[in-house]
Design a protein around this motif. Sequence first.
Motif, PDB file in Angstrom:
ATOM      1  N   CYS A  50      97.258  15.921  26.456  1.00 27.28           N
ATOM      2  CA  CYS A  50      97.254  17.187  27.195  1.00 27.28           C
ATOM      3  C   CYS A  50      96.035  17.276  28.113  1.00 27.28           C
ATOM      4  O   CYS A  50      96.130  17.809  29.223  1.00 27.28           O
ATOM      5  CB  CYS A  50      97.269  18.369  26.225  1.00 27.28           C
ATOM      6  N   LEU A  51      94.902  16.752  27.661  1.00 30.66           N
ATOM      7  CA  LEU A  51      93.704  16.794  28.507  1.00 30.66           C
ATOM      8  C   LEU A  51      93.902  16.007  29.791  1.00 30.66           C
ATOM      9  O   LEU A  51      93.288  16.326  30.819  1.00 30.66           O
ATOM     10  CB  LEU A  51      92.492  16.244  27.745  1.00 30.66           C
ATOM     11  N   ASN A  52      94.729  14.957  29.759  1.00 30.29           N
ATOM     12  CA  ASN A  52      94.994  14.171  30.962  1.00 30.29           C
ATOM     13  C   ASN A  52      96.330  14.552  31.606  1.00 30.29           C
ATOM     14  O   ASN A  52      96.777  13.907  32.555  1.00 30.29           O
ATOM     15  CB  ASN A  52      94.995  12.674  30.624  1.00 30.29           C
ATOM     16  N   LEU A  53      96.975  15.587  31.047  1.00 29.41           N
ATOM     17  CA  LEU A  53      98.259  16.105  31.548  1.00 29.41           C
ATOM     18  C   LEU A  53      99.375  15.064  31.499  1.00 29.41           C
ATOM     19  O   LEU A  53     100.326  15.148  32.269  1.00 29.41           O
ATOM     20  CB  LEU A  53      98.113  16.681  32.960  1.00 29.41           C
ATOM     21  N   LEU A  54      99.247  14.094  30.599  1.00 30.78           N
ATOM     22  CA  LEU A  54     100.390  13.242  30.309  1.00 30.78           C
ATOM     23  C   LEU A  54     101.426  14.044  29.531  1.00 30.78           C
ATOM     24  O   LEU A  54     102.620  13.721  29.550  1.00 30.78           O
ATOM     25  CB  LEU A  54      99.950  12.017  29.513  1.00 30.78           C
ATOM     26  N   GLU A  55     100.949  15.047  28.811  1.00 35.33           N
ATOM     27  CA  GLU A  55     101.810  16.074  28.240  1.00 35.33           C
ATOM     28  C   GLU A  55     101.380  17.404  28.839  1.00 35.33           C
ATOM     29  O   GLU A  55     100.191  17.693  28.927  1.00 35.33           O
ATOM     30  CB  GLU A  55     101.672  16.140  26.713  1.00 35.33           C
ATOM     31  N   ARG A  56     102.342  18.188  29.263  1.00 35.09           N
ATOM     32  CA  ARG A  56     102.027  19.487  29.868  1.00 35.09           C
ATOM     33  C   ARG A  56     101.958  20.551  28.781  1.00 35.09           C
ATOM     34  O   ARG A  56     102.946  20.792  28.073  1.00 35.09           O
ATOM     35  CB  ARG A  56     103.103  19.863  30.886  1.00 35.09           C
ATOM     36  N   PRO A  57     100.809  21.197  28.592  1.00 35.63           N
ATOM     37  CA  PRO A  57     100.718  22.244  27.568  1.00 35.63           C
ATOM     38  C   PRO A  57     101.679  23.396  27.850  1.00 35.63           C
ATOM     39  O   PRO A  57     102.013  23.673  29.011  1.00 35.63           O
ATOM     40  CB  PRO A  57      99.259  22.702  27.667  1.00 35.63           C
ATOM     41  N   ASP A  58     102.086  24.049  26.788  1.00 40.66           N
ATOM     42  CA  ASP A  58     102.965  25.218  26.927  1.00 40.66           C
ATOM     43  C   ASP A  58     102.178  26.498  27.156  1.00 40.66           C
ATOM     44  O   ASP A  58     102.733  27.494  27.656  1.00 40.66           O
ATOM     45  CB  ASP A  58     103.840  25.356  25.683  1.00 40.66           C
ATOM     46  N   ALA A  59     100.917  26.510  26.785  1.00 37.52           N
ATOM     47  CA  ALA A  59     100.072  27.688  26.993  1.00 37.52           C
ATOM     48  C   ALA A  59      98.619  27.256  26.919  1.00 37.52           C
ATOM     49  O   ALA A  59      98.291  26.183  26.407  1.00 37.52           O
ATOM     50  CB  ALA A  59     100.366  28.761  25.941  1.00 37.52           C
ATOM     51  N   GLY A  60      97.751  28.098  27.453  1.00 39.25           N
ATOM     52  CA  GLY A  60      96.320  27.839  27.387  1.00 39.25           C
ATOM     53  C   GLY A  60      95.714  27.452  28.720  1.00 39.25           C
ATOM     54  O   GLY A  60      96.385  27.467  29.755  1.00 39.25           O
ATOM     55  N   GLN A  61      94.447  27.107  28.675  1.00 37.51           N
ATOM     56  CA  GLN A  61      93.683  26.717  29.863  1.00 37.51           C
ATOM     57  C   GLN A  61      92.943  25.406  29.601  1.00 37.51           C
ATOM     58  O   GLN A  61      92.469  25.167  28.487  1.00 37.51           O
ATOM     59  CB  GLN A  61      92.654  27.784  30.237  1.00 37.51           C
ATOM     60  N   ILE A  62      92.856  24.578  30.640  1.00 41.45           N
ATOM     61  CA  ILE A  62      91.976  23.413  30.643  1.00 41.45           C
ATOM     62  C   ILE A  62      91.146  23.521  31.911  1.00 41.45           C
ATOM     63  O   ILE A  62      91.655  23.314  33.018  1.00 41.45           O
ATOM     64  CB  ILE A  62      92.757  22.085  30.627  1.00 41.45           C
ATOM     65  N   ARG A  63      89.906  23.885  31.763  1.00 41.48           N
ATOM     66  CA  ARG A  63      89.029  24.062  32.923  1.00 41.48           C
ATOM     67  C   ARG A  63      88.140  22.836  33.094  1.00 41.48           C
ATOM     68  O   ARG A  63      87.433  22.444  32.159  1.00 41.48           O
ATOM     69  CB  ARG A  63      88.176  25.322  32.777  1.00 41.48           C
ATOM     70  N   PHE A  64      88.177  22.253  34.285  1.00 43.69           N
ATOM     71  CA  PHE A  64      87.313  21.135  34.640  1.00 43.69           C
ATOM     72  C   PHE A  64      86.336  21.623  35.690  1.00 43.69           C
ATOM     73  O   PHE A  64      86.738  22.048  36.770  1.00 43.69           O
ATOM     74  CB  PHE A  64      88.135  19.967  35.180  1.00 43.69           C
TER      75      PHE A  64
END
Length: 244
Positions: A50-64
């Motif tokens: 999920c951190l590399n978006l190989l899997e798309r999260p269903d909810a939440g935030q990933i801030r870079f």
Amino acid sequence: MDEPLLQIRGLVKRFGSRTVLDGIDADIRPGEALFVIGPSGGGKSTFLRCLNLLERPDAGQIRFRGQDILERGADINRYRRHVGMVFQHFNLFPHLTVLRNITLAPTLLRLKTRREAERHALALLARIGLADKANAYPPQLSGGQKQRIAIVRALAMAPDAILFDEPTSALDPEMVGEVLALMKELAHGGLTMVVVTHEIAFAREVADRLLFIDGGRIAAEGAPDVFFNAPANPRLRDFLSKVL
């Protein structure tokens, strides 16, 4: 203290009716070696993917660096230039030489000229003692050599962080040490790393901080001395009693 390079808030991932990640919150700071351990099926590798978006999260935030990469319009390819990934099974192109495997992305993305990319690649290969393999092909290499090449390929992009998904799990036992030695050198050199691993002794030695993921949640986290010597979480104590 430095601002987090990555901020993860409320991360949820489902596969059908099964919730694999159930509200993960975590910060990853520049220069930190963060190790993720836990039982098989607990969500560790899904978290990394999920951190590399190989899997798309269903909810939440990933801030870079403060920007939510899950927002519509976020430049995912640009993000991946800054956050590399090393997989369990190398993912090298078997029909390309080692040198071309390493230089392919920087040249296709026009980050470097081919000559600049090759010069950088050769310097990286020399650093890990594999300069003589530049013109070899992946099928001619040992598993440990392939994984070190995969790490160098990630380093060739000059990333801000690298995600390691159980990088030694596909290796024969005698090849594990050479990969771990390279990762230890990178951690001591200040590379930001998130490492999912079953190599508990290595995690204990190298990690700045650890997460214990169980049942899709972070059940415990902390620095190695507290994490291993005085675990407060009973599930973590039970896990460590079986793997140490």
